[in-house]
Design a protein around this motif. Structure first.
Motif, PDB file in Angstrom:
ATOM      1  N   SER A  22      24.116  21.801  60.919  1.00  0.00           N
ATOM      2  CA  SER A  22      24.978  20.680  60.540  1.00  0.00           C
ATOM      3  C   SER A  22      24.611  19.380  61.249  1.00  0.00           C
ATOM      4  O   SER A  22      25.058  18.301  60.847  1.00  0.00           O
ATOM      5  CB  SER A  22      26.441  21.020  60.852  1.00  0.00           C
ATOM      6  OG  SER A  22      26.597  21.281  62.251  1.00  0.00           O
ATOM      7  N   ARG A  23      23.828  19.478  62.335  1.00  0.00           N
ATOM      8  CA  ARG A  23      23.459  18.286  63.090  1.00  0.00           C
ATOM      9  C   ARG A  23      21.995  18.353  63.517  1.00  0.00           C
ATOM     10  O   ARG A  23      21.416  19.435  63.630  1.00  0.00           O
ATOM     11  CB  ARG A  23      24.351  18.123  64.330  1.00  0.00           C
ATOM     12  CG  ARG A  23      25.788  17.788  63.994  1.00  0.00           C
ATOM     13  CD  ARG A  23      26.614  17.490  65.230  1.00  0.00           C
ATOM     14  NE  ARG A  23      26.920  18.694  65.994  1.00  0.00           N
ATOM     15  CZ  ARG A  23      27.706  18.700  67.065  1.00  0.00           C
ATOM     16  NH1 ARG A  23      28.252  17.564  67.487  1.00  0.00           N
ATOM     17  NH2 ARG A  23      27.962  19.825  67.711  1.00  0.00           N
ATOM     18  N   VAL A  24      21.420  17.177  63.756  1.00  0.00           N
ATOM     19  CA  VAL A  24      20.026  17.054  64.199  1.00  0.00           C
ATOM     20  C   VAL A  24      19.991  16.198  65.451  1.00  0.00           C
ATOM     21  O   VAL A  24      20.703  15.187  65.542  1.00  0.00           O
ATOM     22  CB  VAL A  24      19.154  16.415  63.096  1.00  0.00           C
ATOM     23  CG1 VAL A  24      17.780  16.021  63.638  1.00  0.00           C
ATOM     24  CG2 VAL A  24      18.990  17.363  61.922  1.00  0.00           C
ATOM     25  N   VAL A  25      19.180  16.592  66.432  1.00  0.00           N
ATOM     26  CA  VAL A  25      19.007  15.785  67.632  1.00  0.00           C
ATOM     27  C   VAL A  25      17.624  15.147  67.605  1.00  0.00           C
ATOM     28  O   VAL A  25      16.652  15.750  67.155  1.00  0.00           O
ATOM     29  CB  VAL A  25      19.191  16.636  68.914  1.00  0.00           C
ATOM     30  CG1 VAL A  25      18.121  17.716  69.026  1.00  0.00           C
ATOM     31  CG2 VAL A  25      19.189  15.752  70.152  1.00  0.00           C
ATOM     32  N   MET A  62      19.589   9.985  73.831  1.00  0.00           N
ATOM     33  CA  MET A  62      19.620  11.163  72.972  1.00  0.00           C
ATOM     34  C   MET A  62      20.568  10.880  71.812  1.00  0.00           C
ATOM     35  O   MET A  62      21.708  10.455  72.027  1.00  0.00           O
ATOM     36  CB  MET A  62      20.073  12.370  73.797  1.00  0.00           C
ATOM     37  CG  MET A  62      19.796  13.703  73.172  1.00  0.00           C
ATOM     38  SD  MET A  62      19.739  15.057  74.395  1.00  0.00           S
ATOM     39  CE  MET A  62      21.244  14.782  75.334  1.00  0.00           C
ATOM     40  N   CYS A  63      20.116  11.134  70.599  1.00  0.00           N
ATOM     41  CA  CYS A  63      20.895  10.783  69.412  1.00  0.00           C
ATOM     42  C   CYS A  63      21.162  12.034  68.584  1.00  0.00           C
ATOM     43  O   CYS A  63      20.256  12.838  68.338  1.00  0.00           O
ATOM     44  CB  CYS A  63      20.141   9.767  68.562  1.00  0.00           C
ATOM     45  SG  CYS A  63      19.651   8.276  69.469  1.00  0.00           S
ATOM     46  N   VAL A  64      22.410  12.186  68.142  1.00  0.00           N
ATOM     47  CA  VAL A  64      22.814  13.329  67.325  1.00  0.00           C
ATOM     48  C   VAL A  64      23.274  12.812  65.964  1.00  0.00           C
ATOM     49  O   VAL A  64      24.240  12.049  65.869  1.00  0.00           O
ATOM     50  CB  VAL A  64      23.939  14.134  68.007  1.00  0.00           C
ATOM     51  CG1 VAL A  64      24.403  15.266  67.091  1.00  0.00           C
ATOM     52  CG2 VAL A  64      23.455  14.691  69.346  1.00  0.00           C
ATOM     53  N   LEU A  65      22.557  13.226  64.921  1.00  0.00           N
ATOM     54  CA  LEU A  65      22.874  12.819  63.554  1.00  0.00           C
ATOM     55  C   LEU A  65      23.707  13.904  62.882  1.00  0.00           C
ATOM     56  O   LEU A  65      23.283  15.061  62.800  1.00  0.00           O
ATOM     57  CB  LEU A  65      21.583  12.585  62.766  1.00  0.00           C
ATOM     58  CG  LEU A  65      21.713  12.387  61.253  1.00  0.00           C
ATOM     59  CD1 LEU A  65      22.488  11.107  60.938  1.00  0.00           C
ATOM     60  CD2 LEU A  65      20.335  12.366  60.590  1.00  0.00           C
TER      61      LEU A  65
END
Length: 376
Positions: A38-41, A87-90
């Protein structure tokens, strides 16, 4: 995002304007799904105000007068654009991006999911200054984690160590990674280490190579010190890893037991001197590339194939342009930090030993090796 039928979603990160350039450099970058997909880092440069001259009239709200002249330290050779990471979480459902700022004097590298809400990464030290990072496995850093629910950071390795390629196991919560002492050769033998968090089954702490740390224990896999790397998704099951080990002129793929340290090579590649590399892995299914060097049937006269294990072969088959330098080529075997290496020493030939000038080119290597694989 793509499926077998084509592109199904597209996210325009630049339009969100929440961070700078997305990192694509292999030394730092990451792009991975969490356990449920459900999410990408990923990693990006921290957003800063645009630098403009002190003399610009009426600067805009997003502009910083004089900032254009400020020196911002990067990670050096080929990494000049890597200055300050976030760090980014999409979120793949909403398309929103959560930006996670790093603690002071920490640069994030290689973030990887463990479950759905916990991220492990290498926290590289930036104080007192950033060293060059390309080809270097020996820079100070820690295995760190970030709990997305509480937004808390934890450090799990001691000072004086260098950490590389953290790889969590979604099933057990354990994390495998490579670790060695700081400094020394740029690329050198590294231990395979497993971090066992508190909610996992802990091993007895009276064994050699077991260290109590924040949040759990570290255990060095017995006899696992080698020159190589973990595969992209190395866990085959709860206990075994897939590793790529370099031996002389070959890269070999093996299964490593985290309990016993036993290496089991997946293919018998010694006979033909082939090189293996892991392209992708899903549990026990591994996609490999195989590269081998064989003299072609229609080789031209100026192409030479030889075994570089002896000086006589070097002298006999080096191209004319190399022989014209009147240099001497020798295969040398040497030891560093208790490990054996070999290389080719190029020195002046006997008829030019009367030269008085000596040019010294100091370098911090060895930082790489030559294998019998084709390079593209």
């Amino acid at each position: 995002m793509w499926s077998s039928e084509g592109m199904i979603k597209r996210f325009d990160l630049s339009s969100l304007d929440v961070h700078g350039r997305v990192f694509t450099e292999s030394e730092f970058s990451s792009l991975s799904f969490n356990k449920t997909g459900s999410r990408v880092v990923y990693l990006a440069e921290r957003k800063t105000r645009k630098g403009v001259s002190f003399f610009k009239q009426n600067p805009k709200e997003n502009e910083e007068p004089g900032e254009v002249y400020r020196y911002r330290e990067s990670w050096g050779e080929q990494l000049e654009k890597c200055v300050d990471s976030v760090m980014c979480v999409l979120d793949l459902t909403t398309g929103s991006v959560t930006v996670i700022e790093m603690p002071e004097n920490v640069f994030c590298s290689k973030p990887a999911w463990c479950g759905d809400d916990l991220l492990y990464f290498v926290g590289m030290k930036t104080f007192p200054f950033k060293h060059g990072a390309i080809y270097c496995w020996n820079r100070p850093g820690h295995l760190m984690s970030c709990d997305l629910t509480s937004k808390e950071f934890s450090c799990h390795t001691p000072e004086g160590k260098s950490v590389y390629m953290p790889s969590p196991n979604h099933e057990t919560g354990n994390v495998a990674f490579l670790m060695c002492d700081c400094d020394g050769a740029h690329r050198k033998y590294m231990d395979v280490v497993v971090f066992y968090p508190q909610n996992s089954t802990l091993l007895p702490c009276n064994k050699d190579g077991v260290l109590m740390v924040s949040g759990g224990i570290l255990r060095v896999v017995p006899d696992s010190c080698f020159f190589g790397q973990l595969s992209p998704s190395p866990w085959m099951d709860r206990e075994n890893l897939v590793v790529v080990a370099y031996e002389e002129v070959q890269s070999l793929v093996a299964k490593l037991s985290t309990q016993t340290g036993e290496l089991e090579y997946l293919l018998d590649s010694d006979k033909d001197r082939v090189c293996l590399n892991v392209l992708d892995q899903a549990g026990s299914q591994i996609l490999l590339s195989v590269s081998e060097v064989r003299p072609p049937q229609d080789a031209k006269q100026n192409v030479y194939f030889c075994d570089l294990s002896s000086t006589s072969c070097l002298d006999a088959y080096l191209p004319t342009i190399a022989r014209s330098t009147k240099c001497k080529y020798q295969v040398k075997h040497f030891a560093r930090e208790g490990r054996e290496y070999n290389g080719i020493l190029v020195s002046p030939g006997e008829d030019i030993l009367d030269l008085k000038t000596l040019i010294v080119f100091p370098h911090g290597g060895p930082h790489s090796m030559y294998t019998t694989a084709f390079q593209t």
